[in-house]
Write an enzyme that holds these catalytic residues in place. Structure first.
Site, PDB file in Angstrom:
ATOM      1  N   GLY A   1       0.823  -1.213   0.000  1.00 17.91           N
ATOM      2  CA  GLY A   1       0.000   0.000   0.000  1.00 17.91           C
ATOM      3  C   GLY A   1       0.854   1.258   0.000  1.00 17.91           C
ATOM      4  O   GLY A   1       0.606   2.208  -0.766  1.00 17.91           O
ATOM      5  N   TYR A   2       1.856   1.310   0.855  1.00 14.55           N
ATOM      6  CA  TYR A   2       2.712   2.498   0.912  1.00 14.55           C
ATOM      7  C   TYR A   2       3.631   2.582  -0.302  1.00 14.55           C
ATOM      8  O   TYR A   2       4.034   3.669  -0.712  1.00 14.55           O
ATOM      9  CB  TYR A   2       3.493   2.551   2.231  1.00 14.55           C
ATOM     10  CG  TYR A   2       2.573   2.956   3.348  1.00 14.55           C
ATOM     11  CD1 TYR A   2       2.178   4.281   3.498  1.00 14.55           C
ATOM     12  CD2 TYR A   2       2.019   2.016   4.207  1.00 14.55           C
ATOM     13  CE1 TYR A   2       1.281   4.662   4.476  1.00 14.55           C
ATOM     14  CE2 TYR A   2       1.121   2.379   5.184  1.00 14.55           C
ATOM     15  CZ  TYR A   2       0.755   3.707   5.329  1.00 14.55           C
ATOM     16  OH  TYR A   2      -0.141   4.080   6.284  1.00 14.55           O
ATOM     17  N   HIS A   3       3.949   1.418  -0.859  1.00 15.39           N
ATOM     18  CA  HIS A   3       4.737   1.408  -2.096  1.00 15.39           C
ATOM     19  C   HIS A   3       3.964   2.146  -3.204  1.00 15.39           C
ATOM     20  O   HIS A   3       4.500   3.022  -3.887  1.00 15.39           O
ATOM     21  CB  HIS A   3       5.017  -0.044  -2.497  1.00 15.39           C
ATOM     22  CG  HIS A   3       5.681  -0.191  -3.824  1.00 15.39           C
ATOM     23  ND1 HIS A   3       7.032   0.008  -3.996  1.00 15.39           N
ATOM     24  CD2 HIS A   3       5.185  -0.488  -5.050  1.00 15.39           C
ATOM     25  CE1 HIS A   3       7.330  -0.168  -5.270  1.00 15.39           C
ATOM     26  NE2 HIS A   3       6.236  -0.471  -5.941  1.00 15.39           N
TER      27      HIS A   3
ATOM     28  N   ALA B   1       3.771   5.787  -2.540  1.00 17.11           N
ATOM     29  CA  ALA B   1       5.029   6.478  -2.858  1.00 17.11           C
ATOM     30  C   ALA B   1       5.117   6.766  -4.357  1.00 17.11           C
ATOM     31  O   ALA B   1       5.549   7.849  -4.768  1.00 17.11           O
ATOM     32  CB  ALA B   1       6.222   5.643  -2.392  1.00 17.11           C
TER      33      ALA B   1
END
Ligand code: CA
Length: 575
Positions: A253-255, A258
């Site tokens: 998710g954070y990938h 980003a």
């Protein structure tokens, strides 16, 4: 200069209504649409029911006289995210589309109310007024939530959209413009001097500062805001992205977030003539990040929920892929995933490894009848990562037989944090523990990666505990079934357990034979059998695909006593 502020505000408002337009990347004023969710958020906000967090629905009522400190469940996220004002853009959009004054009035009133009740210098004011220690402590606590740079950054970004949608309205007063600009500058200045130290928060803040600096060049410090954002993004893309293209929190998710951050910043810069401030290597790195994304996906666009990752929905993923495709028009693979195969081309490979971040994908194909295994065994990583080295998801023909347990909640008081910690535990992953404890070290290396023959083989090793190394080899035999060998060696002694957390189902179990099997009866079932264990036990099992929602599932531990200095070997067959 003469002190006639009211007249100046009036002129300033005229100026901002007629100034040379600045492109706000992501907002098309000719094509503003209100989604169903945004309509609901806006309508609820009219009644002071604020959509503070997706995981806490229906939205809470924050009082006729808004209480910005109301905290019904002691989950930090609920209080932090209230200050992101998720319903403000919906209010501005609803006004823009319908011209119904209730929406813009609510937005202006609520923002002004928030400004009044959450002053950044609240502690100093209270001290000067001789307030009690308790009042000062409560104020400090409130500012910690209201002005965390992550939340201030979100407001800094969203206020631009709200501004662009409302500035031409006759309801937008010169006095409100004065308040807006003063507090806008305060937000940017606060972030400039309080950037988060690292991680995705820093990326979010930098991207938003770049937006602020470009959108409002009228501010004296605007060039510095823009420069600080660009400088941080250019630096952090080297720090936060492994050479294989994965963001260093090892969270899908954070990938993705980003990637969006990097491309939004680039989009805003390009739309306004600043693209040369990003080097070519920046774009290349983001390109690599997009490749990791679709490699980790299962063919139905579902995703492994390692770390704090939740279940992403297919249509938003496709929308993201389409927006990334605009930056990488020659990337045929990305185009394929953006259009579900209507355009572009499939990759010319199936299995793929990302050894720097520790993701190993064994894949028989890209179609819905394929089988896909994602093994996770990476480096230490950061907050959103979990101690789960050696775990894996196995998806076959639309069914994920070992969905990761997920994360359920973030952090808060003891009750909330305990819930989070349950989902973080090593033993709720498909890997090996000593005495049921969480891994002490997560720093895996890959010893073997062979995917060219009939059988795929991957070996990963992790120095899991003081005195215990875990080595796991996965053979995907003829790409039809699995043999998994787990070796635990070193000086440690104690109970070694091999954990398997199955998909939600009503399994057939044979504890004496150390085996369990799903019974879907649709030609897509799995038999699990462990060899070398002394005992098979049922364990508590849950899977959480969205925040604060979970379902029960069967989970097993296969245990064996390890003596000091002697290795333990367990073999599992997944058929
Ligand atoms: Ca997990």
């Amino acid at each position: 200069a003469k002190g006639n502020v009211a007249a100046a505000d009036k002129e300033l408002l005229k100026y901002f209504r007629t100034r040379k337009p600045v492109e706000l990347f992501g907002l098309d004023l000719e094509n503003v649409k209100v989604s169903k969710l945004e309509q609901k958020q806006a309508d609820e906000a009219l009644e002071h029911k604020f959509y503070a967090h997706k995981g806490y629905q229906p939205s809470y009522f924050y009082g006729d006289d808004i209480d910005w400190r109301y905290w019904p469940v002691k989950d930090n996220e609920l209080r932090w995210q209230l200050h992101r004002h998720y319903w403000f853009i919906p209010l501005a959009k609803c006004y823009y589309v319908t011209q119904d004054a209730r929406y813009i009035d609510a937005w202006m009133e609520q923002y002004a109310d928030w400004v009044k009740k959450n002053p950044l210098d609240g502690v100093e004011r209270l001290k000067a007024a001789g307030a009690s220690e308790a009042e000062i402590a409560a104020e400090k606590e409130n500012i910690r939530f209201a002005w965390r740079p992550m939340e201030a950054g979100r407001r800094l970004q969203d206020l631009l959209t709200e501004f662009a949608l409302t500035i031409r309205s006759p309801r937008f007063t010169p006095q409100f413009l004065n308040l807006f600009l003063r507090t806008y500058r305060q937000h940017a200045d606060h972030i400039l001097h309080n950037y988060s130290k690292q991680g995705n928060h820093l990326l979010f803040e930098a991207q938003r500062m770049l937006f602020a600096g470009i959108y409002f060049p009228e501010f004296r410090e605007a060039a510095e805001w823009r420069r600080s954002g660009i400088e941080i993004l250019n630096r952090e893309i080297g720090v936060q992205v492994y050479p294989d293209g994965m963001q260093f929190e090892l969270d899908f998710g954070y990938h993705i977030a980003a990637i969006d951050i990097f491309l939004k910043a680039l989009g805003m810069a390009s739309a306004n003539g600043y693209e040369s401030e990003f080097p070519a290597s920046y774009v290349e790195t983001v390109g690599k990040m997009t490749v990791v994304t679709w490699n980790l996906l299962f063919p139905d666009y579902s995703n492994p929920m390692f770390g704090d990752t939740k279940s992403h929905d297919k249509s938003s993923l496709q929308r993201q892929f389409r927006s990334w495709s605009k930056v990488f028009p020659d990337d045929k693979q990305l185009q394929w995933f953006a259009t579900e195969g209507r355009k572009g081309a499939l990759p010319d490979y199936t299995s793929q490894q990302f050894p720097a971040s520790g993701f190993y994908v064994l894949r028989t194909g890209w179609d819905k009848d394929a089988a896909v295994t994602v093994v996770k065994a990476g480096p230490l990583a950061f907050w959103h990562n979990q101690p789960d080295n050696g775990t894996f998801d196995y998806w076959r023909r639309g069914r994920n037989f070992f969905p990761d347990s997920g994360s359920y909640v973030y952090a808060g008081d003891k009750e909330v944090t305990d819930q989070r910690n349950w989902f973080r535990r090593t033993q709720v992953h498909n890997t090996l523990t000593l005495e049921g404890r969480n891994l002490e070290r997560t720093d895996s290396k890959c010893l073997r990666w062979e995917t060219d023959g009939a059988t795929d083989i991957v070996t990963v090793e992790n120095p899991s505990y003081e005195g215990l190394t875990h080595r796991r080899t996965v053979w995907f035999i003829d790409r039809r079934f699995f043999v998994i060998a787990d070796e635990a060696f070193g000086t440690a002694e104690g109970e070694v357990a091999l954990h398997y957390n199955l998909v939600e189902c009503d399994p057939a179990e044979d504890f004496a034979a150390c085996s369990a099997a799903t019974r879907f009866g649709d030609g897509n079932d799995l038999l699990l059998k462990a060899f070398g264990a002394e005992r098979m036990e049922r364990r508590e099992g849950w899977v959480s695909r969205t925040y604060r929602q979970r379902t029960e599932r069967p989970a097993y531990a296969f245990t064996v006593r390890k003596r000091a200095g002697e290795p333990v070997r367990l073999v599992t067959v997944l058929l």
